[in-house]
Design a protein around this motif. Structure first.
Motif, mmCIF file in Angstrom:
data_model
loop_
_atom_site.group_PDB
_atom_site.id
_atom_site.type_symbol
_atom_site.label_atom_id
_atom_site.label_comp_id
_atom_site.label_asym_id
_atom_site.label_seq_id
_atom_site.Cartn_x
_atom_site.Cartn_y
_atom_site.Cartn_z
ATOM 1 N N LYS A 1 0.800 -1.222 0.000
ATOM 2 C CA LYS A 1 0.000 0.000 0.000
ATOM 3 C C LYS A 1 0.833 1.272 0.000
ATOM 4 O O LYS A 1 0.350 2.338 -0.353
ATOM 5 N N GLU B 1 -0.147 0.946 -7.295
ATOM 6 C CA GLU B 1 -1.319 1.784 -7.517
ATOM 7 C C GLU B 1 -0.968 3.225 -7.896
ATOM 8 O O GLU B 1 -1.863 3.999 -8.217
ATOM 9 N N GLU B 2 0.306 3.568 -7.902
ATOM 10 C CA GLU B 2 0.692 4.887 -8.394
ATOM 11 C C GLU B 2 0.554 4.979 -9.913
ATOM 12 O O GLU B 2 0.575 6.074 -10.472
ATOM 13 N N ASN B 3 0.412 3.834 -10.575
ATOM 14 C CA ASN B 3 0.081 3.829 -11.989
ATOM 15 C C ASN B 3 -1.441 3.841 -12.122
ATOM 16 O O ASN B 3 -2.130 3.060 -11.454
ATOM 17 N N ALA B 4 -1.973 4.709 -12.952
ATOM 18 C CA ALA B 4 -3.428 4.903 -13.043
ATOM 19 C C ALA B 4 -4.175 3.616 -13.369
ATOM 20 O O ALA B 4 -5.276 3.385 -12.862
ATOM 21 N N LYS C 1 -4.734 1.320 -10.052
ATOM 22 C CA LYS C 1 -5.233 1.984 -8.850
ATOM 23 C C LYS C 1 -5.927 0.976 -7.934
ATOM 24 O O LYS C 1 -6.757 0.185 -8.372
ATOM 25 N N GLY C 2 -5.571 1.002 -6.658
ATOM 26 C CA GLY C 2 -6.199 0.107 -5.685
ATOM 27 C C GLY C 2 -5.511 -1.230 -5.520
ATOM 28 O O GLY C 2 -5.918 -2.043 -4.685
#
Length: 332
Positions: free
Chosen positions: A233, A246-249, A252-253
């Motif tokens: 996370k 999740e820093e890549n669009a 996400k999540g």
């Protein structure tokens, strides 16, 4: 015969008496527990992360319970052999398992031949620790960061290969997740064991892999591998320049941390489960234990047994979605 008397009422009375006797016997057994050594099964060979955690936890738990705890390695089939052995053991508190998500939350869902269900046949006691994995590549991969890696993979379908320790492992399922969400086509290369993956990635025989932090860290620090993303996370100080997935669009999540926890056969007395939970939580508060876990790239867990059970359920549901969407099946 008395009008108020019937064989039905007699049967009900006997049934209630038997039930009360069983409850009393169970309570007495729980009160006396433990009065003999306890076996802690590790579903993998010696030397790995699961084994390390078990051998860290067992001596302290032994001291607090006043009984010897014997760590027993039962490896094979991605942890499912040991897990099945525990699932089929007597639920008396004398057989425990230091387990991970692979054999508890995934194996039975991906392999219909297995004779246990990790959610039904194993009782959650306590979450011991969590750790992100790290996506790594050799220095010959023509991408310097996560966004560039995914862009390259999209532009060159099948050009990149990624090694895992087998079909249906958390690493394989994460790769399937990335391919579907990021619309990439990275080739899966399953190995029979993790032993040669690291050398094959560094040697350029395969481009990428998803490794535990402890496995990869020395080679990353030595510049022999490049890191692309952590699977947890949040970023970590030890790899501060490495983003989380999740820093890549497109991702996400995403949270695919590994986890390790103490479990027992399903049906084990609630009193025993709660006693073990209290003891494990107390051990996890010890600074020396936290330091040892941190040195292995692990964050100490803790919390109630109910919270751990819910954690496992959600983790399994996440992987089951991937298994179904990718139609992944492993046969024994």
């Amino acid at each position: 015969m008395n009008k108020g008397y019937s064989f039905g009422s007699l049967r009900r009375g006997l049934k209630a008496l038997c039930l009360a006797g069983l409850m009393l016997a169970s309570a007495n057994a729980s009160a006396a527990w433990p009065d003999k050594p306890i076996t802690m099964v590790v579903s993998y060979g010696a030397g790995g992360s699961v084994d390390y955690i078990a051998r860290l936890l067992a001596p302290r738990l032994s001291e607090r319970l006043g009984q010897e705890i014997v760590v027993k390695n039962v490896g094979g089939a991605a942890g499912s052999i040991g897990a099945m052995q525990v699932a089929k053991s007597a639920p008396d508190g004398y057989t425990l398992m230091l387990g991970s998500g692979s054999e508890v939350a995934i194996a039975w869902a991906v392999n219909p031949d297995l004779k246990y269900n990790g959610l039904k046949d194993l009782a959650a006691i306590a979450l011991v620790g969590t750790s992100p994995m790290v996506i790594v590549g050799n220095k010959g991969v023509a991408a310097g960061n996560l966004d560039a890696l995914l862009d390259y993979a999209r532009a060159n379908p099948g050009a990149l290969s990624l090694a895992t320790s087998g079909v249906g492992t958390p690493q394989h399922l994460l790769l399937e997740y990335i391919n579907r969400r990021a619309k990439t086509d990275i080739l899966h290369v399953p190995y029979r064991s993790a032993g040669s993956i690291l050398s094959d990635v560094m040697g350029g025989r395969v481009d990428l892999s998803i490794l535990t932090l402890t496995t990869a860290l020395t080679q990353l620090e030595g510049g022999k591998l490049q890191s692309y993303a952590l699977t947890g996370k949040q970023r970590m100080d030890v790899l501060s320049g490495t983003p989380v997935l999740e820093e890549n669009a497109a991702l996400k999540g995403a949270d695919f941390s590994l986890w390790f926890g103490l479990l027992a056969p399903g049906g084990t007395s609630k009193d025993i489960i709660e006693r073990l939970n209290r003891e494990v939580n107390a051990i996890l508060e010890e600074p020396a234990i936290q330091k040892s876990l941190k040195e292995q790239g692990l964050d100490a867990g803790g919390g109630t047994s109910a919270a751990f059970a819910e954690f496992i359920k959600k983790d399994s549901e996440k992987y089951q979605q991937i298994i179904k969407s990718a139609n992944i099946v492993v046969r024994s």
